[in-house]
Motif scaffolding. Structure first.
Motif, PDB file in Angstrom:
ATOM      1  N   GLY A 262      59.971  76.388  56.756  1.00 13.46           N
ATOM      2  CA  GLY A 262      59.289  77.609  57.155  1.00 13.46           C
ATOM      3  C   GLY A 262      60.080  78.865  56.843  1.00 13.46           C
ATOM      4  N   ARG A 263      61.099  78.766  55.976  1.00 17.08           N
ATOM      5  CA  ARG A 263      61.900  79.917  55.550  1.00 17.08           C
ATOM      6  C   ARG A 263      61.973  79.929  54.022  1.00 17.08           C
ATOM      7  NH1 ARG A 263      64.443  82.910  59.293  1.00 17.08           N
ATOM      8  NH2 ARG A 263      65.392  84.006  57.532  1.00 17.08           N
ATOM      9  N   PRO A 264      60.866  80.174  53.336  1.00 18.34           N
ATOM     10  CA  PRO A 264      60.863  80.083  51.873  1.00 18.34           C
ATOM     11  C   PRO A 264      61.768  81.115  51.215  1.00 18.34           C
ATOM     12  CG  PRO A 264      58.826  81.076  52.671  1.00 18.34           C
ATOM     13  CD  PRO A 264      59.547  80.563  53.877  1.00 18.34           C
ATOM     14  N   GLY A 265      62.441  80.673  50.182  1.00 14.65           N
ATOM     15  CA  GLY A 265      63.286  81.547  49.394  1.00 14.65           C
ATOM     16  C   GLY A 265      63.243  81.123  47.936  1.00 14.65           C
ATOM     17  N   VAL A 266      63.700  82.007  47.061  1.00 15.80           N
ATOM     18  CA  VAL A 266      63.707  81.728  45.624  1.00 15.80           C
ATOM     19  C   VAL A 266      65.092  82.032  45.067  1.00 15.80           C
ATOM     20  CG1 VAL A 266      62.718  82.281  43.375  1.00 15.80           C
ATOM     21  CG2 VAL A 266      61.257  82.280  45.407  1.00 15.80           C
ATOM     22  N   LEU A 267      65.656  81.056  44.363  1.00 18.55           N
ATOM     23  CA  LEU A 267      66.952  81.206  43.721  1.00 18.55           C
ATOM     24  C   LEU A 267      66.755  81.117  42.213  1.00 18.55           C
ATOM     25  CD1 LEU A 267      67.188  79.185  46.411  1.00 18.55           C
ATOM     26  CD2 LEU A 267      69.615  79.389  45.870  1.00 18.55           C
ATOM     27  N   THR A 268      67.317  82.062  41.486  1.00 23.32           N
ATOM     28  CA  THR A 268      67.232  82.057  40.035  1.00 23.32           C
ATOM     29  C   THR A 268      68.588  81.662  39.468  1.00 23.32           C
ATOM     30  OG1 THR A 268      65.573  83.815  40.064  1.00 23.32           O
ATOM     31  CG2 THR A 268      66.713  83.427  37.983  1.00 23.32           C
ATOM     32  N   VAL A 269      68.582  80.687  38.565  1.00 27.44           N
ATOM     33  CA  VAL A 269      69.819  80.214  37.939  1.00 27.44           C
ATOM     34  C   VAL A 269      69.714  80.471  36.444  1.00 27.44           C
ATOM     35  CG1 VAL A 269      71.338  78.249  37.529  1.00 27.44           C
ATOM     36  CG2 VAL A 269      70.093  78.437  39.699  1.00 27.44           C
ATOM     37  N   GLU A 270      70.645  81.249  35.919  1.00 29.40           N
ATOM     38  CA  GLU A 270      70.666  81.541  34.491  1.00 29.40           C
ATOM     39  C   GLU A 270      71.836  80.816  33.841  1.00 29.40           C
ATOM     40  OE1 GLU A 270      71.144  85.220  31.282  1.00 29.40           O
ATOM     41  OE2 GLU A 270      71.373  85.598  33.434  1.00 29.40           O
ATOM     42  N   LEU A 271      71.541  80.120  32.759  1.00 31.06           N
ATOM     43  CA  LEU A 271      72.547  79.442  31.945  1.00 31.06           C
ATOM     44  C   LEU A 271      72.610  80.143  30.595  1.00 31.06           C
ATOM     45  CD1 LEU A 271      71.399  75.786  32.709  1.00 31.06           C
ATOM     46  CD2 LEU A 271      73.209  77.073  33.874  1.00 31.06           C
ATOM     47  N   ARG A 272      73.816  80.443  30.148  1.00 29.96           N
ATOM     48  CA  ARG A 272      73.986  81.160  28.890  1.00 29.96           C
ATOM     49  C   ARG A 272      74.723  80.303  27.875  1.00 29.96           C
ATOM     50  NH1 ARG A 272      75.805  87.297  30.859  1.00 29.96           N
ATOM     51  NH2 ARG A 272      73.974  87.674  32.188  1.00 29.96           N
ATOM     52  N   GLU A 273      74.281  80.376  26.644  1.00 31.92           N
ATOM     53  CA  GLU A 273      74.925  79.627  25.575  1.00 31.92           C
ATOM     54  C   GLU A 273      76.362  80.109  25.400  1.00 31.92           C
ATOM     55  OE1 GLU A 273      73.911  78.172  21.001  1.00 31.92           O
ATOM     56  OE2 GLU A 273      72.595  79.588  22.057  1.00 31.92           O
ATOM     57  N   GLY A 274      77.291  79.166  25.293  1.00 30.21           N
ATOM     58  CA  GLY A 274      78.685  79.517  25.104  1.00 30.21           C
ATOM     59  C   GLY A 274      79.436  79.804  26.391  1.00 30.21           C
ATOM     60  N   ASP A 275      78.777  79.677  27.512  1.00 32.45           N
ATOM     61  CA  ASP A 275      79.410  79.920  28.815  1.00 32.45           C
ATOM     62  C   ASP A 275      79.015  78.775  29.740  1.00 32.45           C
ATOM     63  OD1 ASP A 275      80.462  80.829  31.199  1.00 32.45           O
ATOM     64  OD2 ASP A 275      79.637  82.855  31.044  1.00 32.45           O
ATOM     65  N   THR A 276      79.973  77.987  30.159  1.00 35.00           N
ATOM     66  CA  THR A 276      79.659  76.822  30.991  1.00 35.00           C
ATOM     67  C   THR A 276      79.303  77.208  32.419  1.00 35.00           C
ATOM     68  OG1 THR A 276      82.000  76.526  31.539  1.00 35.00           O
ATOM     69  CG2 THR A 276      81.148  75.309  29.634  1.00 35.00           C
ATOM     70  N   ARG A 277      79.641  78.434  32.827  1.00 32.42           N
ATOM     71  CA  ARG A 277      79.363  78.860  34.188  1.00 32.42           C
ATOM     72  C   ARG A 277      77.866  79.139  34.371  1.00 32.42           C
ATOM     73  NH1 ARG A 277      83.045  84.025  34.495  1.00 32.42           N
ATOM     74  NH2 ARG A 277      81.855  84.316  32.561  1.00 32.42           N
ATOM     75  N   ALA A 278      77.443  79.165  35.618  1.00 38.86           N
ATOM     76  CA  ALA A 278      76.053  79.485  35.954  1.00 38.86           C
ATOM     77  C   ALA A 278      76.017  80.819  36.687  1.00 38.86           C
ATOM     78  CB  ALA A 278      75.445  78.396  36.826  1.00 38.86           C
ATOM     79  N   ARG A 279      74.926  81.522  36.518  1.00 37.77           N
ATOM     80  CA  ARG A 279      74.696  82.769  37.245  1.00 37.77           C
ATOM     81  C   ARG A 279      73.543  82.565  38.215  1.00 37.77           C
ATOM     82  NH1 ARG A 279      77.101  83.624  32.623  1.00 37.77           N
ATOM     83  NH2 ARG A 279      78.563  85.373  32.416  1.00 37.77           N
ATOM     84  N   VAL A 280      73.799  82.819  39.474  1.00 35.78           N
ATOM     85  CA  VAL A 280      72.813  82.595  40.532  1.00 35.78           C
ATOM     86  C   VAL A 280      72.452  83.937  41.132  1.00 35.78           C
ATOM     87  CG1 VAL A 280      72.344  81.430  42.721  1.00 35.78           C
ATOM     88  CG2 VAL A 280      73.848  80.349  41.018  1.00 35.78           C
ATOM     89  N   SER A 281      71.158  84.232  41.201  1.00 34.33           N
ATOM     90  CA  SER A 281      70.747  85.547  41.695  1.00 34.33           C
ATOM     91  C   SER A 281      69.610  85.438  42.691  1.00 34.33           C
ATOM     92  CB  SER A 281      70.339  86.458  40.529  1.00 34.33           C
ATOM     93  OG  SER A 281      69.197  85.961  39.873  1.00 34.33           O
ATOM     94  N   GLY A 282      69.523  86.487  43.513  1.00 31.54           N
ATOM     95  CA  GLY A 282      68.448  86.555  44.497  1.00 31.54           C
ATOM     96  C   GLY A 282      68.473  87.883  45.224  1.00 31.54           C
ATOM     97  N   THR A 283      67.399  88.135  45.928  1.00 29.41           N
ATOM     98  CA  THR A 283      67.298  89.335  46.742  1.00 29.41           C
ATOM     99  C   THR A 283      67.823  89.036  48.147  1.00 29.41           C
ATOM    100  OG1 THR A 283      65.047  88.724  47.376  1.00 29.41           O
ATOM    101  CG2 THR A 283      65.289  90.151  45.452  1.00 29.41           C
ATOM    102  N   GLY A 284      67.669  89.982  49.033  1.00 28.40           N
ATOM    103  CA  GLY A 284      68.093  89.798  50.413  1.00 28.40           C
ATOM    104  C   GLY A 284      67.677  90.988  51.239  1.00 28.40           C
ATOM    105  N   THR A 285      67.813  90.864  52.543  1.00 29.35           N
ATOM    106  CA  THR A 285      67.460  91.980  53.412  1.00 29.35           C
ATOM    107  C   THR A 285      68.237  91.885  54.711  1.00 29.35           C
ATOM    108  OG1 THR A 285      65.611  93.241  54.331  1.00 29.35           O
ATOM    109  CG2 THR A 285      65.498  90.861  54.576  1.00 29.35           C
TER     110      THR A 285
END
Length: 294
Positions: A262-285
């Motif tokens: 009952g607490r829906p949220g959305v997480l965006t994960v971006e993967l970039r070529e040549g970079d093994t790390r992940a980028r995680v983004s989201g809003t907040g309040t």
């Protein structure tokens, strides 16, 4: 501990106060000891809270925009927490403006960028170097038994594996949305196997489409049944799906979490070529202030 230590409350990965994952944020934790921070986290009862202090020498970053960050669950300190990082970054963005931040965490250095999109702040963290590892058959069997998940209910396209991007998470993929929705596990039994494997959460996933997933994260080692939105696990999962070849080197994933709580949220994960790390983004309040101490 004195009343100068203001505890802010933010939810991460949702612009709705009723969604996402709440976190406590203390922007000035100077003078607080470990027991003080643990007490604040326990009093709040959120899965994690973040505590900021001066950055270590040589961290880099712009003056006034670099910090040491420690994370506490109600039961213990954890090396890294994604949703509390997003919550902290948005809290800072409201006070010192958008732009780049640098956080020194126990897991390593985590760059974060705060931007404004359609009038709302959005935080994007870049994980530390991720990796995955196999799980022993006996440990997997014990984890599944604690969850009361038959092995036949797993999705063979996403093999069980431990994934790391600042914290360790066991990835288990359900073959159906119904299997994911049915979560009633043995708290103490799952906690025991997680402590033995040094896991922060168990990330349960179901693949809706090529780049869209639904996820749930039991978190008994933190003293809560389930985490509503788990940024560290999202980053680890991004690295995992790329490593097993489920997505291309460059991809953007959408993770839906918290719906079954009952607490829906959305997480965006971006993967970039040549970079093994992940980028995680989201809003907040912001949820509102609270004072710590007496």
């Amino acid at each position: 501990m004195t009343t100068k230590h203001e505890v802010l409350r933010y939810t991460a990965f949702s612009g709705d106060p009723e969604g996402g994952n709440p976190a406590g944020v203390v922007l000035d934790a100077s003078g607080l000891g470990d027991d003080d921070m643990l007490s604040i986290a326990a009093d709040l009862g959120y899965s994690e809270s973040a505590f900021l202090s001066a950055p270590p020498e040589g961290l880099g970053g712009e003056a006034g925009r670099a910090f040491t960050v420690r994370y506490f669950s109600p039961k213990a300190e954890v090396p890294f927490c994604g949703h509390a990082t997003v919550a902290t970054a948005i809290a800072l963005g409201e006070r010192i403006g958008t732009g780049d931040l640098v956080f020194a965490t126990r897991a390593g250095t985590v760059p974060v960028t705060v931007s404004e999109e359609s009038g709302a702040l959005r935080a994007t963290l870049t994980t530390v170097e991720p990796h995955t590892e196999d799980i022993a058959d006996t440990d997997l069997a014990e984890a599944l038994a604690a969850l009361d998940w038959p092995a036949a209910d797993l999705d063979p396209a996403l093999p069980p594996r431990i994934a790391f991007a600042g914290a360790r998470h066991l990835v288990l993929a359900a073959a159906t949305r119904k299997r994911l929705a049915d979560l009633a596990y043995d708290f103490e039994r799952l906690e025991a196997v997680m402590r033995r494997l040094d896991l922060t959460t168990v990330q349960l996933v179901w693949r809706e489409s090529a780049n869209v997933f639904h996820v749930r994260d039991p978190f008994p080692v933190g003293g809560v049944v389930e985490d509503p939105a788990t940024g560290a696990a999202a980053g680890a999962f991004g690295a995992y799906v790329r490593e097993i070849g489920l997505v291309p080197e460059a991809a953007v994933l959408t993770l839906h979490q918290g719906e079954d709580m009952g607490r829906p949220g959305v997480l965006t994960v971006e993967l970039r070529e040549g970079d093994t790390r992940a980028r995680v983004s989201g809003t907040g309040t912001r949820l509102g202030p609270q004072q710590a101490g007496s």
